[in-house]
Enzyme design. Sequence first.
Site, PDB file in Angstrom:
ATOM      1  N   CYS A   9      -8.333  -5.541 -10.326  1.00 30.09           N
ATOM      2  CA  CYS A   9      -7.682  -4.696 -11.122  1.00 30.09           C
ATOM      3  C   CYS A   9      -7.261  -3.367 -10.294  1.00 30.09           C
ATOM      4  O   CYS A   9      -8.303  -2.654  -9.497  1.00 30.09           O
ATOM      5  CB  CYS A   9      -9.011  -4.248 -11.837  1.00 30.09           C
ATOM      6  SG  CYS A   9      -8.700  -3.064 -13.160  1.00 30.09           S
ATOM      7  N   CYS A  62      -7.119  -1.234   1.400  1.00 33.04           N
ATOM      8  CA  CYS A  62      -6.177  -1.685   2.284  1.00 33.04           C
ATOM      9  C   CYS A  62      -6.846  -1.852   3.498  1.00 33.04           C
ATOM     10  O   CYS A  62      -7.618  -1.310   4.101  1.00 33.04           O
ATOM     11  CB  CYS A  62      -5.051  -0.461   2.320  1.00 33.04           C
ATOM     12  SG  CYS A  62      -3.809  -0.968   3.659  1.00 33.04           S
ATOM     13  N   CYS A  73       0.879  -1.242   0.081  1.00 39.62           N
ATOM     14  CA  CYS A  73      -0.167  -0.191   0.184  1.00 39.62           C
ATOM     15  C   CYS A  73       0.825   1.303  -0.204  1.00 39.62           C
ATOM     16  O   CYS A  73       1.773   1.404   0.850  1.00 39.62           O
ATOM     17  CB  CYS A  73      -0.702   0.026   1.195  1.00 39.62           C
ATOM     18  SG  CYS A  73      -1.833   1.493   1.376  1.00 39.62           S
TER      19      CYS A  73
END
Length: 160
Positions: A147, A123, A75
């Site tokens: 995606c 996340c 992330c």
Amino acid sequence: MKRLFIGLVILLVGCKGNSQEKPVSEETAYSVKKTDTQWRKELSDLQYYVLRKAGTEPAGSSKLLDNKKKGVYVCAACGTELFMSEHKYDSGSGWPSFDREIKGNVAFDVDYKIGYKRTEEHCAVCGGHLGHVFNDGPRETTGQRHCINGAALKFIPSEK
């Protein structure tokens, strides 16, 4: 009577439905919590738009799209490991795509923003918007296509 019926139909069609909108909850328990001002300072404009405002980067614009190195995708906001390089594939969509996530590090929600149901990915640690998962991925593995906006990710290469 006919006018009343037409007026009622117009009223019902013209009303904004709330059934597809999810309330913004201040009680969402992410272990990394920051103010909007803090996020704006720490993230680039594009990262902020994607991660904090659930935006989408232009197709084909990510430097990570053609990355074929071994490593882990984390992330961009909090560094949580999200996707392994061995699960990345070329979907032809214009965004980095993976056939699976690192279990427990990605959270899922329903999104109706473009008029139909999609599974949105976040996340699980900071709540940053990553992208969406679809069921049109490689059939020989999971059948899923995660995606993901490249702006939501940082790549950490494996040490040799």
